[in-house]
Write an enzyme that holds these catalytic residues in place. Structure first.
Site, short mmCIF file in Angstrom:
data_model
loop_
_atom_site.label_atom_id
_atom_site.label_comp_id
_atom_site.label_asym_id
_atom_site.label_seq_id
_atom_site.Cartn_x
_atom_site.Cartn_y
_atom_site.Cartn_z
N ARG A 52 0.81 -1.41 -0.09
CA ARG A 52 -0.12 -0.08 -0.12
C ARG A 52 0.95 1.33 0.03
NH1 ARG A 52 -1.84 -3.60 3.79
NH2 ARG A 52 -4.06 -4.67 3.35
N LYS A 83 -2.08 -3.01 7.69
CA LYS A 83 -3.15 -2.47 8.45
C LYS A 83 -3.07 -3.19 9.99
CE LYS A 83 -6.31 -1.06 4.88
NZ LYS A 83 -7.68 -1.38 4.20
N HIS A 127 -2.42 2.83 -5.65
CA HIS A 127 -2.86 1.55 -5.57
C HIS A 127 -3.14 0.56 -6.67
CE1 HIS A 127 -4.49 -0.38 -1.97
NE2 HIS A 127 -5.50 -1.02 -2.61
N ARG A 149 -0.45 -2.00 -6.70
CA ARG A 149 -0.92 -3.34 -5.84
C ARG A 149 -1.75 -4.18 -6.34
NH1 ARG A 149 -1.34 -4.63 -0.46
NH2 ARG A 149 -2.99 -5.51 0.34
N HIS A 201 -3.41 -9.39 3.06
CA HIS A 201 -4.84 -9.37 3.33
C HIS A 201 -5.59 -10.18 4.28
CE1 HIS A 201 -5.27 -8.86 -1.52
NE2 HIS A 201 -5.18 -7.78 -0.84
N TYR A 220 -9.05 -11.01 -7.12
CA TYR A 220 -8.07 -10.72 -8.10
C TYR A 220 -8.13 -12.03 -9.04
CZ TYR A 220 -6.51 -6.96 -5.52
OH TYR A 220 -6.35 -5.61 -4.71
#
Length: 342
Positions: free
Chosen positions: A170, A195, A267, A270, A293, A302
């Site tokens: 990110r 995150k 992004h 990514r 993730h 994806y």
């Protein structure tokens, strides 16, 4: 003199104390939330309190806990989405920040559980999930060719964009990168913090490591300093990166016209990393770990978006032949093999 037997929580509304404790004790210390999470929650509460104050015809400082009802929360979410033109994703992020506070209050103030339960029950809003717009390899190459690597700024931009594509990081993860997080020896890798302060290791191509080494040679940094900085030595901001990237994409579109129809952001690299890993046959659980993730469903998104993988799968099945009775699914081993491979 008659003694005031009214509970303290009724004489002095607990909301200011609870909100202060939520940010300073719960988020910062107990949850060890990142500065980005705290700022996001802070912005939500700024907007929410101003919204409630306007509806109640009060000053923000006069708002009481009883004013923060589920009805007000629902109205605020509608305002955030429709009046402020926010996305459904932004709306749900606002709700998450508010819910988190009421979960906290429920454990601190048992008498407020009924109100907390009503707010927590406000549902998230589900919307259409668009296929991610990702870059094709030739589009990535065209963008990476734009920075003038003879200058320090161009070398930095080329290294940053290459790092984003290599690592699938990110943008803020990349901008927080320090030299001590990079393993310059074989096997090359980098430690990223995503995150929720989740740590993960990502492999690096030797070419990417070489670019980072050259950047450090031109602009030395201490092990704990940010690697990507501006001409004044201050850390780059995400908005500045987006501005520079837009110029590179505009120039690259002259060579690769397909870029003109795409909205390219940091992004996007990514997304490109994820889709290209899927196309290369990398297992989705590995890609999940690579990108950090939380849910495998995000990674599978994806896989569904990758047209090249779908095309190869279709070629393995083959086009139907004319005439004759179509073979039974149970007897058609090639189709069953293909289904097993999905």
């Amino acid at each position: 003199m008659k003694k005031n037997t009214e509970p303290a929580c009724h004489r002095h509304d607990p909301f200011p104390t609870l909100l202060h404790s939520f940010f300073h004790e719960w988020l910062s210390e107990q949850r060890n939330a990142s500065v980005h999470t705290i700022r996001s929650y802070r912005d939500t509460w700024r907007l929410f309190l101003r919204f409630v104050a306007e509806r109640k015809r009060k000053k923000v400082a006069e708002i009481k806990f009883a004013d923060l009802t589920a009805t007000e929360v629902s109205a605020f979410l509608g305002h955030a989405e429709h009046d402020r033109k926010g996305t459904i994703g932004t709306r749900n992020c606002r709700l998450a920040a508010i819910r988190s506070f009421f979960h906290f209050v429920a454990g601190k103030e048992p008498t407020a559980i009924a109100q907390c339960t009503q707010v927590i029950a406000v549902p998230i809003k589900r919307g259409p999930i668009p296929a991610p717009c990702y870059l094709e390899p030739r589009e990535v190459e065209a963008i990476l060719a734009q920075p003038d690597r003879s200058t320090l700024e161009g070398l930095r931009d080329h290294a940053l964009l290459s790092f984003l594509y290599n690592s699938g990081a990110r943008i803020q993860e990349a901008l927080d990168l320090t030299p001590e997080a990079i393993r310059f020896e074989t096997p090359n890798c980098v430690r990223l913090y995503g995150k929720g302060r989740k740590e993960r290791m990502c492999p690096l191509w030797p070419e990417t490591v070489l670019l980072l080494k050259r950047l450090l040679e031109r602009q030395p940094r201490r092990p704990s300093d940010r690697l990507f900085v501006n001409r004044y030595g201050e850390p780059l901001g995400a908005s500045g990166v987006r501005f520079k990237l837009a110029a590179y994409v505009e120039a690259a579109a002259k060579m690769v016209p397909t870029l003109r129809s795409k909205t390219v952001t940091p992004h996007s690299f990514r997304h490109a990393t994820a889709v290209h890993l899927v196309s290369a046959g990398v297992d989705v659980t590995v890609i999940r770990s690579w990108l950090g993730h939380v849910s495998l469903d995000t990674t599978n998104h994806y896989a569904q978006a990758n047209l090249e993988t779908k095309r190869k799968a279709l070629e393995r099945v083959g086009a139907p032949t004319r005439g004759g009775k179509p073979p039974s699914w149970k007897r058609d081993a090639s189709v069953l093999d293909w289904l097993d491979s999905l």
